[in-house]
Motif scaffolding. Sequence first.
Motif, PDB file in Angstrom:
ATOM      1  N   LEU A  42       2.016   9.503  -6.187  1.00 28.78           N
ATOM      2  CA  LEU A  42       2.536  11.071  -5.732  1.00 28.78           C
ATOM      3  C   LEU A  42       3.655  10.969  -6.040  1.00 28.78           C
ATOM      4  O   LEU A  42       3.711  12.598  -7.104  1.00 28.78           O
ATOM      5  N   ARG A  43       4.696  10.254  -7.013  1.00 28.61           N
ATOM      6  CA  ARG A  43       5.928  10.309  -7.873  1.00 28.61           C
ATOM      7  C   ARG A  43       5.304  11.129  -8.901  1.00 28.61           C
ATOM      8  O   ARG A  43       5.726  11.787  -9.306  1.00 28.61           O
ATOM      9  N   ALA A  44       4.062  10.285  -9.631  1.00 30.20           N
ATOM     10  CA  ALA A  44       4.168  10.140 -11.257  1.00 30.20           C
ATOM     11  C   ALA A  44       2.194   9.838 -11.009  1.00 30.20           C
ATOM     12  O   ALA A  44       1.480   8.776 -11.503  1.00 30.20           O
TER      13      ALA A  44
ATOM     14  N   SER B  61       0.910  -1.230   0.030  1.00 32.47           N
ATOM     15  CA  SER B  61       0.295   0.253   0.091  1.00 32.47           C
ATOM     16  C   SER B  61       1.032   1.627  -0.185  1.00 32.47           C
ATOM     17  O   SER B  61       0.762   2.313  -0.843  1.00 32.47           O
ATOM     18  N   ALA B  62       1.783   1.142   0.724  1.00 31.58           N
ATOM     19  CA  ALA B  62       2.678   2.005   0.777  1.00 31.58           C
ATOM     20  C   ALA B  62       3.547   2.860  -0.704  1.00 31.58           C
ATOM     21  O   ALA B  62       3.753   3.349  -0.811  1.00 31.58           O
ATOM     22  N   LEU B  63       4.068   1.526  -1.079  1.00 29.18           N
ATOM     23  CA  LEU B  63       4.288   1.378  -2.780  1.00 29.18           C
ATOM     24  C   LEU B  63       3.676   2.072  -4.051  1.00 29.18           C
ATOM     25  O   LEU B  63       3.464   3.067  -4.413  1.00 29.18           O
ATOM     26  N   VAL B  64       2.352   2.058  -3.455  1.00 29.00           N
ATOM     27  CA  VAL B  64       1.489   2.297  -4.220  1.00 29.00           C
ATOM     28  C   VAL B  64       1.162   3.912  -4.078  1.00 29.00           C
ATOM     29  O   VAL B  64       0.969   4.895  -5.282  1.00 29.00           O
ATOM     30  N   VAL B  65       1.136   4.153  -2.804  1.00 30.44           N
ATOM     31  CA  VAL B  65       1.182   5.817  -2.851  1.00 30.44           C
ATOM     32  C   VAL B  65       1.763   6.523  -3.241  1.00 30.44           C
ATOM     33  O   VAL B  65       2.218   7.400  -3.296  1.00 30.44           O
TER      34      VAL B  65
END
Length: 82
Positions: free
Chosen positions: A44-46, A36-40
């Motif tokens: 946010l980055r792209a 979930s943190a990686l998806v967020v």
Amino acid sequence: MLVRMADRRPRPQIDKKFAPTRRELKFRLAFSLFGSALVVVALLRAPVMGLAIVEVGLLAGAFFGGTALWASWKLWQRDHPE
């Protein structure tokens, strides 16, 4: 029609021989929170536009969020073999 508590059939006991262990549930919870943190971070980055937000946001969020909720519920209820 009212059903008395004594008339209800008991719930069948589920064999926990094949259920995930406490260690596996902790791994699933950690993996789903990390995912979930990686998806967020990825969102946010792209920033994603159009229908891709549905795929990335909803499907990944539902998978990782559902896994996190299920694993934490099982751990909280202590519904696992030791």
